[in-house]
Design a protein around this motif. Sequence first.
Motif, PDB file in Angstrom:
ATOM      1  N   ARG A   1     -15.497  -2.414 -28.898  1.00  0.00           N
ATOM      2  CA  ARG A   1     -14.474  -3.266 -29.524  1.00  0.00           C
ATOM      3  C   ARG A   1     -13.085  -2.876 -29.049  1.00  0.00           C
ATOM      4  N   ALA A   2     -12.833  -1.577 -28.933  1.00  0.00           N
ATOM      5  CA  ALA A   2     -11.532  -1.116 -28.447  1.00  0.00           C
ATOM      6  C   ALA A   2     -11.309  -1.553 -26.997  1.00  0.00           C
ATOM      7  N   TYR A   3     -12.348  -1.471 -26.196  1.00  0.00           N
ATOM      8  CA  TYR A   3     -12.268  -1.892 -24.790  1.00  0.00           C
ATOM      9  C   TYR A   3     -11.949  -3.385 -24.675  1.00  0.00           C
ATOM     10  N   VAL A   4     -12.630  -4.199 -25.470  1.00  0.00           N
ATOM     11  CA  VAL A   4     -12.396  -5.641 -25.428  1.00  0.00           C
ATOM     12  C   VAL A   4     -10.972  -5.968 -25.881  1.00  0.00           C
ATOM     13  N   LYS A   5     -10.492  -5.274 -26.912  1.00  0.00           N
ATOM     14  CA  LYS A   5      -9.119  -5.524 -27.369  1.00  0.00           C
ATOM     15  C   LYS A   5      -8.115  -5.212 -26.265  1.00  0.00           C
ATOM     16  N   ARG A   6      -8.332  -4.110 -25.538  1.00  0.00           N
ATOM     17  CA  ARG A   6      -7.432  -3.799 -24.426  1.00  0.00           C
ATOM     18  C   ARG A   6      -7.521  -4.860 -23.345  1.00  0.00           C
ATOM     19  N   GLY A   7      -8.746  -5.346 -23.097  1.00  0.00           N
ATOM     20  CA  GLY A   7      -8.924  -6.393 -22.095  1.00  0.00           C
ATOM     21  C   GLY A   7      -8.229  -7.684 -22.470  1.00  0.00           C
ATOM     22  N   LEU A   8      -8.226  -8.005 -23.756  1.00  0.00           N
ATOM     23  CA  LEU A   8      -7.536  -9.210 -24.224  1.00  0.00           C
ATOM     24  C   LEU A   8      -6.022  -9.059 -24.107  1.00  0.00           C
ATOM     25  N   LYS A   9      -5.535  -7.869 -24.380  1.00  0.00           N
ATOM     26  CA  LYS A   9      -4.084  -7.644 -24.300  1.00  0.00           C
ATOM     27  C   LYS A   9      -3.589  -7.745 -22.859  1.00  0.00           C
ATOM     28  N   GLN A  10      -4.498  -7.522 -21.890  1.00  0.00           N
ATOM     29  CA  GLN A  10      -4.129  -7.604 -20.470  1.00  0.00           C
ATOM     30  C   GLN A  10      -4.871  -8.746 -19.773  1.00  0.00           C
ATOM     31  N   ALA A  11      -5.184  -9.805 -20.535  1.00  0.00           N
ATOM     32  CA  ALA A  11      -6.003 -10.904 -20.017  1.00  0.00           C
ATOM     33  C   ALA A  11      -5.415 -11.498 -18.739  1.00  0.00           C
ATOM     34  N   LEU A  12      -6.308 -12.062 -17.910  1.00  0.00           N
ATOM     35  CA  LEU A  12      -5.909 -12.549 -16.591  1.00  0.00           C
ATOM     36  C   LEU A  12      -5.550 -14.032 -16.638  1.00  0.00           C
ATOM     37  N   ALA A  13      -4.316 -14.337 -16.332  1.00  0.00           N
ATOM     38  CA  ALA A  13      -3.859 -15.728 -16.290  1.00  0.00           C
ATOM     39  C   ALA A  13      -4.126 -16.279 -14.892  1.00  0.00           C
TER      40      ALA A  13
ATOM     41  N   PRO B   1     -10.109 -15.103 -17.816  1.00  0.00           N
ATOM     42  CA  PRO B   1     -10.959 -14.082 -18.439  1.00  0.00           C
ATOM     43  C   PRO B   1     -10.151 -12.891 -18.937  1.00  0.00           C
ATOM     44  N   ILE B   2     -10.806 -12.060 -19.741  1.00  0.00           N
ATOM     45  CA  ILE B   2     -10.179 -10.810 -20.137  1.00  0.00           C
ATOM     46  C   ILE B   2     -10.198  -9.853 -18.953  1.00  0.00           C
ATOM     47  N   CYS B   3      -9.421  -8.799 -19.055  1.00  0.00           N
ATOM     48  CA  CYS B   3      -9.307  -7.828 -17.964  1.00  0.00           C
ATOM     49  C   CYS B   3     -10.357  -6.741 -18.132  1.00  0.00           C
ATOM     50  N   HIS B   4     -11.206  -6.587 -17.139  1.00  0.00           N
ATOM     51  CA  HIS B   4     -12.274  -5.603 -17.230  1.00  0.00           C
ATOM     52  C   HIS B   4     -11.875  -4.232 -16.719  1.00  0.00           C
ATOM     53  N   TRP B   5     -10.702  -4.102 -16.133  1.00  0.00           N
ATOM     54  CA  TRP B   5     -10.290  -2.788 -15.680  1.00  0.00           C
ATOM     55  C   TRP B   5      -9.208  -2.194 -16.591  1.00  0.00           C
ATOM     56  N   ALA B   6      -9.101  -2.750 -17.810  1.00  0.00           N
ATOM     57  CA  ALA B   6      -8.214  -2.132 -18.794  1.00  0.00           C
ATOM     58  C   ALA B   6      -8.658  -0.689 -19.013  1.00  0.00           C
ATOM     59  N   GLU B   7      -7.697   0.196 -19.148  1.00  0.00           N
ATOM     60  CA  GLU B   7      -7.983   1.630 -19.191  1.00  0.00           C
ATOM     61  C   GLU B   7      -8.920   1.991 -20.336  1.00  0.00           C
ATOM     62  N   ILE B   8      -9.919   2.819 -20.027  1.00  0.00           N
ATOM     63  CA  ILE B   8     -10.831   3.363 -21.035  1.00  0.00           C
ATOM     64  C   ILE B   8     -10.561   4.853 -21.149  1.00  0.00           C
ATOM     65  N   LYS B   9     -10.412   5.320 -22.374  1.00  0.00           N
ATOM     66  CA  LYS B   9     -10.160   6.737 -22.605  1.00  0.00           C
ATOM     67  C   LYS B   9     -11.386   7.407 -23.223  1.00  0.00           C
ATOM     68  N   ASP B  10     -11.558   8.666 -22.897  1.00  0.00           N
ATOM     69  CA  ASP B  10     -12.584   9.498 -23.537  1.00  0.00           C
ATOM     70  C   ASP B  10     -13.997   8.939 -23.401  1.00  0.00           C
ATOM     71  N   ILE B  11     -14.395   8.590 -22.179  1.00  0.00           N
ATOM     72  CA  ILE B  11     -15.784   8.184 -21.946  1.00  0.00           C
ATOM     73  C   ILE B  11     -16.652   9.431 -22.022  1.00  0.00           C
ATOM     74  N   LYS B  12     -17.653   9.396 -22.883  1.00  0.00           N
ATOM     75  CA  LYS B  12     -18.490  10.560 -23.068  1.00  0.00           C
ATOM     76  C   LYS B  12     -19.963  10.182 -23.015  1.00  0.00           C
ATOM     77  N   LYS B  13     -20.729  10.989 -22.322  1.00  0.00           N
ATOM     78  CA  LYS B  13     -22.179  10.849 -22.350  1.00  0.00           C
ATOM     79  C   LYS B  13     -22.729  11.875 -23.334  1.00  0.00           C
ATOM     80  N   SER B  14     -23.518  11.385 -24.272  1.00  0.00           N
ATOM     81  CA  SER B  14     -24.050  12.286 -25.282  1.00  0.00           C
ATOM     82  C   SER B  14     -25.024  13.271 -24.657  1.00  0.00           C
ATOM     83  N   ASP B  15     -25.027  14.490 -25.178  1.00  0.00           N
ATOM     84  CA  ASP B  15     -25.946  15.515 -24.681  1.00  0.00           C
ATOM     85  C   ASP B  15     -27.365  15.267 -25.168  1.00  0.00           C
TER      86      ASP B  15
END
Length: 272
Positions: free
Chosen positions: A239-251, A258-272
């Motif tokens: 949801r946070a990723y999509v919101k960032r993509g909407l804020k930087q949507a492509l005109a 469309p929304i922006c798919h390269w909007a910055e993602i923070k703290d990507i973690k793979k669970s152990d």
Amino acid sequence: MQAEHITPPIALTIAGSDSGGGAGIQADLRAFMAFRVHGCSALSCVTAQNTCEVVRVDPIPPAGLKAQLQAVKNDLSVEALKTGMLLNTELIQTTAELLKRWTIPKVIDPVMVSRTGAVLLKDEAITALRQDLLPLATLLTPNRHEAQLLSGHELSDDNDIETAAAVIHAQGPAAVLIKSGSDRSMGGRDLLFDGQPHWLEGVWVDTPHTHGTGCTLSAAITAGLALGQDLDVAITAARAYVKRGLKQALAIGQGQGPICHWAEIKDIKKSD
């Protein structure tokens, strides 16, 4: 120089192709990549569309879809998958039959009704989706129109939405996420129902360029599940990723971009 090999998580999308690049397979694969998950795909149909209109839709033969899915399963360790537009009864049933053999998280995006309320599937295909796919879902992600169709309830307030979610949940999905999508009346909130209703607060992003939002959300959740995240963690990150993509949507183009798919993602973690 010695190559450095990595083994990323793998996610699979089963959906249609969007020639305009904003939704469907194209959006799903970009969302997977944004979360550093390798994306595999199986095409159900090919569309001719742009930011203004869908000109044509051609289904892939069921045998062709089956071959794609078997080829992926025979070689690659898929850790989560999602479905999008499956178009007709035969493709839905083919997909469901093969998904029964996968004991991994499954996000089912029931692409039945457009954001504007136009029904995209025939009645028999809706029946097949309800009977064959819904019981396989780790998470079902209908928009408000789809939730109304699947539940048979008019959705006019929060109580109606909660009732619809409970009715859909009783049809088999482990959890249901009713998306606000472009429905301003929900104020950017979504409802997660896993036996109990959980309202997920959000902020409405005012932009005309929202093409691919639903596909991207379900793909981002799938990526999180492939990373080993719990469902609630994957939903929050998506949801946070999509919101960032909407804020930087492509005109781009002359219609709905469309929304922006390269909007910055923070703290990507793979669970152990």
